[in-house]
Design an enzyme around this catalytic site. Sequence first.
Site, PDB file in Angstrom:
ATOM      1  N   LYS A  65       3.138  19.216   9.399  1.00 38.63           N
ATOM      2  CA  LYS A  65       2.904  20.051   8.227  1.00 38.63           C
ATOM      3  C   LYS A  65       1.872  21.138   8.494  1.00 38.63           C
ATOM      4  CE  LYS A  65       4.243  16.550   4.835  1.00 38.63           C
ATOM      5  NZ  LYS A  65       3.803  15.727   3.687  1.00 38.63           N
ATOM      6  N   LYS A  87      15.359  14.328   8.200  1.00 32.75           N
ATOM      7  CA  LYS A  87      15.349  13.562   6.966  1.00 32.75           C
ATOM      8  C   LYS A  87      15.764  14.433   5.778  1.00 32.75           C
ATOM      9  CE  LYS A  87      12.069  11.177   3.934  1.00 32.75           C
ATOM     10  NZ  LYS A  87      10.636  10.852   3.732  1.00 32.75           N
ATOM     11  N   LYS A 125      12.780  15.986  -0.118  1.00 33.67           N
ATOM     12  CA  LYS A 125      12.830  16.689  -1.397  1.00 33.67           C
ATOM     13  C   LYS A 125      12.136  18.039  -1.349  1.00 33.67           C
ATOM     14  CE  LYS A 125       8.975  13.873  -3.147  1.00 33.67           C
ATOM     15  NZ  LYS A 125       8.944  12.988  -1.963  1.00 33.67           N
TER      16      LYS A 125
END
Length: 345
Positions: A112, A197, A200
């Site tokens: 991230k 993955k 969301k």
Amino acid sequence: MKRVFSGVKPTGHLTLGNYLGALRQWAEVDQHRADSLFCVVDLHALTVDHDPARVRRLSRQAATLLLAAGLDPRLCTVFVQSHVDEHARLSYLLECVATDGEMRRMIQYKEKSGRERERGGGVRLSLLTYPVLMAADILAYGSDEVPVGDDQAQHVELTRDLAVRFNQRYGHTFVVPKATHPAVAARVMNLQRPTSKMGKSDDFGPGIVYLLDEPEAVRKKVMRAVTDSGREVVYDREERPGLANLLEILAACTGGEPEALADAYGSYGALKRDTADAVVEVLRPLQARHRELCADPVHVDEVLRDGAARARAMARPVVDSAYRAIGLLPPATEPVADRVLNAVR
């Protein structure tokens, strides 16, 4: 009963991966077998640049979807993280036990922070330390188990390390938890990028099935899913990740086994059609219940308020004990007037 804690972060709309990998397990198994707490971990959504109004909106949507997925406030505790101060209180104590090296070795921090730097943005300190807040979420409740996907296993290991270290240095205070994993579809992959993955907060929407997608949108996304070279339908996660992802989704929706399901199909098209139909049927009751809950916001408010009160009652004794153990002076409990009078005497 064992105590189970898990949470969902309101950084995007919840997905099929969230449901098959976590929410359904919580509703069908965990809330019945354990003293379970399920939390919208909204403080974690602040670690990157965000729109405050969107975080509030997604937090409420996530809480409503937890209930729509089958979590029953008579069986478990459903609440919002920021409504219980003990999470933040304990997080700082654990920062005083964790090390800089441990934080920088976290895989999600590396990924991230790298994306943030590529965008030209700054990396917030909270992005580095949020695994400690996650540890506080878990340890504050004396949790025995933490149902997580494979991508969160490293954070649970950090939680265990911090609990052991605190107990050794300051006396036994925390239960040392363990991670648990669903057997099938623990990690649903993006339909367009089957090696990644289905997240969301992913920016590649065509590969993500959201829990509130209309049935036709679901079918379109599944039918356009990336598959692999060759015509034979086989289950091979390494060599045929696109097919494996579809087979795992179908298995999770129907209760079958991916390997056995592969033998039943002679073409990709038939597999995609059946997978799309299975996903639509799995989501149908959840979406219907979500509509009912959205029409009764007072009920959702009551569930969250009562859940926070129960969570607070469980967490406060543990966190207060940690404050005493680490050496902090406890607050005076006698009334102010009595303290003044005793001082004069």
